[in-house]
Design a protein around this motif. Structure first.
Motif, PDB file in Angstrom:
ATOM      1  N   SER A  69       4.997  10.729  -3.185  1.00 18.30           N
ATOM      2  CA  SER A  69       6.007  10.336  -4.167  1.00 18.30           C
ATOM      3  C   SER A  69       7.385  10.617  -3.585  1.00 18.30           C
ATOM      4  O   SER A  69       7.527  11.346  -2.601  1.00 18.30           O
ATOM      5  CB  SER A  69       5.838  11.145  -5.438  1.00 18.30           C
ATOM      6  N   GLU A  88       9.703  12.514  -4.616  1.00 24.32           N
ATOM      7  CA  GLU A  88      10.012  13.941  -4.584  1.00 24.32           C
ATOM      8  C   GLU A  88       9.318  14.639  -3.417  1.00 24.32           C
ATOM      9  O   GLU A  88       9.918  15.442  -2.708  1.00 24.32           O
ATOM     10  CB  GLU A  88       9.595  14.593  -5.902  1.00 24.32           C
ATOM     11  N   GLN A  89       8.055  14.314  -3.204  1.00 20.99           N
ATOM     12  CA  GLN A  89       7.330  14.901  -2.088  1.00 20.99           C
ATOM     13  C   GLN A  89       7.962  14.524  -0.761  1.00 20.99           C
ATOM     14  O   GLN A  89       8.072  15.337   0.152  1.00 20.99           O
ATOM     15  CB  GLN A  89       5.864  14.427  -2.105  1.00 20.99           C
ATOM     16  N   GLN A 145      16.825  12.343  -6.462  1.00 21.40           N
ATOM     17  CA  GLN A 145      15.883  13.412  -6.127  1.00 21.40           C
ATOM     18  C   GLN A 145      16.616  14.650  -5.628  1.00 21.40           C
ATOM     19  O   GLN A 145      16.287  15.774  -6.008  1.00 21.40           O
ATOM     20  CB  GLN A 145      14.893  12.943  -5.054  1.00 21.40           C
TER      21      GLN A 145
END
Lengths: 253, 253
Positions: free
Chosen positions: A168, A170-171, A222
């Motif tokens: 994702s 964020e990851q 993010q």
DNA sequence: CGGACAGTTGATTCATGTCAAATCACGTGG
DNA sequence: CCACGTGATTTGACATGAATCAACTGTCCG
């Protein structure tokens, strides 16, 4: 230690007779012990030195162009470069970041499958591809180093595929920040119990997006999300402090 | 040409003193001229042959495990294998597909950063990593071949990053089908003006999804979308015919 | 005939992309 | 020193592609 000849001026193929370049740049090279030339002996270094030349690149300057004939290869001495391609509709994907002591270019290949551009002011040690290839074939130790480095690069590139294909936004961001913290000579100050790390970003938001396969807006959101969670701090556009490494690792999943 | 032994049964290194292992399997190897062993001379081939052994793999069988110690390396003689990793939450990403004559494994590395599994019944020529490394260091010609192959693999891997990072589901599918058509020994029948290509898919829908960074449902929908557009035909679960290559290329963008 | 598994199809949700506008940072020239 | 302009970044509102969840339909094999 080095006997005759080494103190003679190096004459570059283009230069005038007045060129009095010192014989052996490698001696004082910042990456002497980490680059692929690391375990060459003094005579070999001298030979290699004679076919290479140093070149400074300004941030934004292009060293090779995607699709062009692969004329050069280079060792990076200082700075940070990117490898990048584009889709037919113009979106860029950064294929890799190049740090000091890394090797760039496509030996034994006709055309460069990607462009190479300096992200920060950089210093590289360039060779004509043909010269380098000849030298490499005559010096298996060098080829071995190059093989090792290429294998390592392949591993790293494959790890990046996992990021691009399965993570994702964020990851992706969290993973990338951790990688930067590890690879860059970043300042770590442990105060209290936690170690805080200050990273200087050579990348714009757009370039960040192009590394991670995201858009600039998503990167911005993010990053600010992480900031609001107290995991990072963003003192300036090009600076970033990791306040809570554990939390960041958790988000990298 | 190699005289005695070629007709004797092969006995593995574990065997008794009766071991009358034939001198040279490689002579008849299907990938003799394409694998990294290609330009070794007869004596070298014999030496290499003595440290390697053949191994057959059933579809689904694992040759190496992600994170395990890297004990083996191998040349693929026949079949198709995959390299894959997983995210911590279990999603798989296929990092590469391995075809006949390709090399697998991580020489000069401690652990295997990915798992290797046969997608179809396969035949490989395996070496203990240590043995292979020793041999490679003594035979620069082999190391050179390995370097070339690794560089090529790196190029291909990087091209895949563009697909994973920047392409839509439709572009991914179309690009992948074209790549398969090129790399597989696929049957092409030109009838009329267009060349139609029949591809046998060694991959399940799930594996297709794992190569492309998609879900199984998206793969299914895209494939059937192309079918409804008359660009491909899906005669069976594991078969696929490209009817209109130009249109497919257009969708690959 | 009846699982069991692979693949398809449909309905819905959600993350990320897209488009647009506001804000910021910084260098320039007055 | 400050106003201005320019490009980078952030923020917001909205659209949408692909993921998710849930049936359903084959098809193979005992």
């Amino acid at each position: 230690m080095l006997g005759t000849g080494l103190d003679l001026p190096y004459i570059s193929r283009m230069s005038s007779a007045l060129d009095t370049r010192p014989a052996n740049f490698c001696e004082t090279c910042a990456v002497r012990n980490r680059a692929i030339c690391a375990d060459l002996d003094t005579a070999e270094i001298a030979a290699l030195n004679s076919i290479g030349r140093r070149r400074a690149l300004k941030a934004g300057e292009q060293l090779m162009w995607e699709g062009d004939e692969a004329i050069l290869v280079a060792n990076v001495i200082d700075g940070m470069l990117k490898l990048a391609t584009h889709t037919s509709d113009g979106k860029e994907q950064i294929l890799g970041l190049i740090y000091p002591a890394d090797f760039v270019g496509r030996p034994f290949g006709e055309t460069s499958p990607y462009g190479v551009e300096a992200l920060s002011d950089s210093l590289v040690c360039v060779f004509e591809r043909k010269d380098f290839e000849r030298f490499a074939r005559e010096h298996p130790r060098l080829e071995h180093k190059l093989l090792q480095r290429t294998l390592g690069e392949l591993d790293r590139t494959r790890r990046w595929m996992l990021l691009l294909g399965r993570m994702s936004a964020e990851q992706k961001i969290a993973t990338f920040l951790l990688e930067l913290a590890d690879r860059l000579p970043s300042q770590t100050q442990s105060h209290g119990g936690e170690g805080e790390t200050l990273i200087y970003l050579s990348l714009s938001r757009q370039q960040l997006a192009d590394v991670l396969g995201l858009t600039i807006e998503t990167v911005s959101r993010q990053l600010n999300g992480l900031r609001k969670s107290g995991i990072i701090e963003i003192p300036g556009r090009r600076e970033l402090r990791i306040l809570d490494r554990d939390a960041l690792e958790a988000r990298a999943a």
